[in-house]
Design a protein around this motif. Structure first.
Motif, PDB file in Angstrom:
ATOM      1  N   THR A 163       0.861  -1.179   0.000  1.00  0.00           N
ATOM      2  CA  THR A 163       0.000   0.000   0.000  1.00  0.00           C
ATOM      3  C   THR A 163       0.894   1.224   0.000  1.00  0.00           C
ATOM      4  O   THR A 163       1.816   1.322   0.821  1.00  0.00           O
ATOM      5  CB  THR A 163      -0.931   0.024   1.224  1.00  0.00           C
ATOM      6  OG1 THR A 163      -1.809  -1.112   1.169  1.00  0.00           O
ATOM      7  CG2 THR A 163      -1.766   1.296   1.256  1.00  0.00           C
ATOM      8  N   VAL A 164       0.660   2.151  -0.945  1.00  0.00           N
ATOM      9  CA  VAL A 164       1.538   3.306  -1.113  1.00  0.00           C
ATOM     10  C   VAL A 164       0.701   4.581  -1.171  1.00  0.00           C
ATOM     11  O   VAL A 164      -0.484   4.558  -1.509  1.00  0.00           O
ATOM     12  CB  VAL A 164       2.377   3.181  -2.404  1.00  0.00           C
ATOM     13  CG1 VAL A 164       3.348   2.012  -2.306  1.00  0.00           C
ATOM     14  CG2 VAL A 164       1.479   3.017  -3.631  1.00  0.00           C
ATOM     15  N   ASP A 165       1.321   5.705  -0.832  1.00  0.00           N
ATOM     16  CA  ASP A 165       0.696   7.014  -1.000  1.00  0.00           C
ATOM     17  C   ASP A 165       0.787   7.413  -2.466  1.00  0.00           C
ATOM     18  O   ASP A 165       1.862   7.315  -3.080  1.00  0.00           O
ATOM     19  CB  ASP A 165       1.388   8.063  -0.132  1.00  0.00           C
ATOM     20  CG  ASP A 165       1.158   7.834   1.355  1.00  0.00           C
ATOM     21  OD1 ASP A 165       0.101   7.257   1.700  1.00  0.00           O
ATOM     22  OD2 ASP A 165       2.023   8.214   2.169  1.00  0.00           O
ATOM     23  N   ALA A 166      -0.320   7.889  -3.024  1.00  0.00           N
ATOM     24  CA  ALA A 166      -0.354   8.212  -4.450  1.00  0.00           C
ATOM     25  C   ALA A 166       0.657   9.288  -4.824  1.00  0.00           C
ATOM     26  O   ALA A 166       1.253   9.239  -5.904  1.00  0.00           O
ATOM     27  CB  ALA A 166      -1.760   8.652  -4.848  1.00  0.00           C
ATOM     28  N   ASP A 167       0.860  10.260  -3.924  1.00  0.00           N
ATOM     29  CA  ASP A 167       1.785  11.349  -4.259  1.00  0.00           C
ATOM     30  C   ASP A 167       3.241  10.987  -4.017  1.00  0.00           C
ATOM     31  O   ASP A 167       4.136  11.816  -4.217  1.00  0.00           O
ATOM     32  CB  ASP A 167       1.420  12.623  -3.493  1.00  0.00           C
ATOM     33  CG  ASP A 167       1.444  12.443  -1.981  1.00  0.00           C
ATOM     34  OD1 ASP A 167       1.776  11.340  -1.520  1.00  0.00           O
ATOM     35  OD2 ASP A 167       1.112  13.412  -1.260  1.00  0.00           O
TER      36      ASP A 167
END
Length: 491
Positions: free
Chosen positions: A216-220
């Protein structure tokens, strides 16, 4: 969701998957077909029960055995196939099965007022509670599904491929709708193959691969290249296949000189056998209108057109097919396939309509075409609706290849299919070019055009704004597409 596992008939679909959703968050769930996205979403919605793991809602453990239980707890799902009754009003659909009553009768006035209030809260104009659902566009029907979810006081709304059937201008309506849900504090689980939308809308992205959470990653803090690597296990540099060795442009197979109609002006282009010519441009630039003109759907009323050196006037698709032109339309489900018919029947669609007595002879080639395209299907009698998106697209290609076209126009050829299936389509396009076919490639995904095309024509306001060589940058395309670039001479 913690440690979610699920198997069907002994086949493991999910294994130890974790997922967190926060109020007011738009959270993307991405992965190839078969990665487990739909199964995870259906477990959250109460359609399936997990074999292992736990689900907690606002800190309390829940176990949904039916979608109604999930709805009552504030979890709703908008599936690709809407669950609406077209002959009923918007209000009747929103409150179906739980209509407010007064004196033993349905309180139609209150039901309509409550529905109009929900629509107003969503910032929707032009739709009334009393409007018949069958008269609404796909995007507007999607709004009705969301209003229905909010009528259950939904705290979580899952959206499964919400733009797969939307036109370009309707996508903006969906974006606004998602923004309204975020403002209301609703958590949105957004399942999509379209990475552009994922980055436009979502704060965080969970990637599934082979039934497990790849991360799971931050989009920015990530890129589309990194997401592709997580989804398919290879880098984007290896994503677009190289041209088949020995492929070289041959004779000109398609030529248009100063073509125009009510949508296009001064179109001049050439496409050689063995060449992939990209068409890029913003929504409304004229890309699809040009595809339709090349196929006789919206014919050129000005200028001239040649196919394999012969001047042609394509007043209909029938004439285009006989001239050797094929068009793979952007919406395969409504324009390219008869979903309730078999693989073989779909393969014969154009042959039977255009080729007459020669159809039977050419149809005998279809099994070989299915094999060469590596079509995954039970047999030729299987209904096309049961195939994956990528395999449905292969049936569309086989339908056209059976006509022996010299020119193939591909309009959004990978729309609605997963990342892994896209590479299979890219490989097919390369093989077709190597066989001497001239390819016209239209795609709203710039990376797709730039990764495959030998050169790219950029449209702006119905005209060709300029041409760029293979390997050009997205910035150069956008400069021309917005009318700020410098055109080069079109050969």
């Amino acid at each position: 969701m913690r440690g979610i596992s699920k198997s069907f008939l002994g086949g493991r679909v999910l294994h130890g998957v974790d997922l967190d959703l926060h109020p007011g968050e738009v959270h993307a769930l991405v992965g190839e077909n078969g990665a487990g996205k739909s199964t995870l979403m259906k477990i959250l919605a109460g359609v399936h029960r997990a074999d292992g793991g736990t689900v907690e809602l606002s800190g309390e453990r829940v176990s949904f055995e039916h979608p109604v239980q999930a709805q009552r707890a504030g979890v709703s799902t908008v599936f690709q196939e809407f669950n609406l009754l077209p002959e009923r009003s918007v209000a009747e659909n929103v409150y179906l099965g739980r209509e407010p009553r007064r004196g033993g009768r349905v309180d139609a006035h209150r039901m309509a007022a409550d529905t109009d209030r929900l629509l107003d809260e969503l910032g929707v104009s032009g739709i009334s509670a009393r409007t018949r659902v069958g008269s609404l566009s796909v995007a507007e029907q999607q709004i009705v599904e969301v209003a229905k979810a909010l009528s259950h006081d939904a705290r979580i709304i899952s959206m499964d491929e919400p733009t797969s059937a939307l036109a370009g201008h309707e996508v903006e309506l969906l974006y606004a709708l998602v923004g309204r849900l975020r403002e209301r504090g609703v958590a949105v689980l957004y399942v999509s193959h379209r990475l552009t939308e994922v980055f436009d809308l979502c704060e965080r992205i969970t990637v599934l691969k082979d039934g497990e959470r790849a991360g799971t990653v931050d989009a920015d803090e990530t890129t589309s290249a990194e997401l592709i690597r997580m989804m398919v296990g290879r880098s984007i540099s290896a994503f677009f296949p190289e041209p088949v060795e020995g492929t070289a442009p041959g004779p000109v197979r398609l030529e248009v000189a100063d073509g125009g109609n009510e949508h296009l002006d001064g179109i001049t282009l050439r496409a050689r056998g063995g060449e992939i010519v990209g068409l890029a441009g913003l929504q409304g630039s004229g890309r699809t209108e040009l595809a339709h003109a090349l196929f006789g759907l919206r014919r050129f009323t000005r200028g001239e057109m040649w196919v394999d050196g012969r001047r042609v006037v394509l007043r209909s698709p029938h004439r285009a097919v006989r001239a050797g032109v094929a068009l793979v339309t952007e919406d395969r489900k409504t324009e390219g396939l008869a979903l309730n018919q078999s693989v073989l029947a779909n393969g014969r669609l154009v042959l039977d309509a255009v080729m007459g007595v020669r159809a039977g002879e050419r149809a005998r080639r279809l099994p070989g075409l299915f094999s060469s395209l590596e079509l995954v299907h039970r047999d030729s009698a299987q209904e096309v609706r049961y195939l994956s998106g990528g395999n449905q697209q292969k049936v569309v290609l086989a339908k056209w290849l059976a006509t022996d076209p010299g020119v193939i126009v591909l309009d959004e050829p990978t729309r609605g299919i997963d990342v892994g299936a896209k590479r299979a389509v890219y490989t097919l396009v390369r093989r077709l070019a190597a066989s001497g076919v001239a390819i016209i490639l239209i795609s709203s995904e710039l990376t797709e055009v730039l990764g495959l095309a030998d050169r790219t024509l950029v449209l702006h306001d119905g005209r060709i704004a300029g041409e760029l060589p293979g390997g050009a940058s997205e910035e150069a395309v956008m400069a021309l597409a917005t009318g700020h670039g410098h055109p080069t001479e079109v050969p």
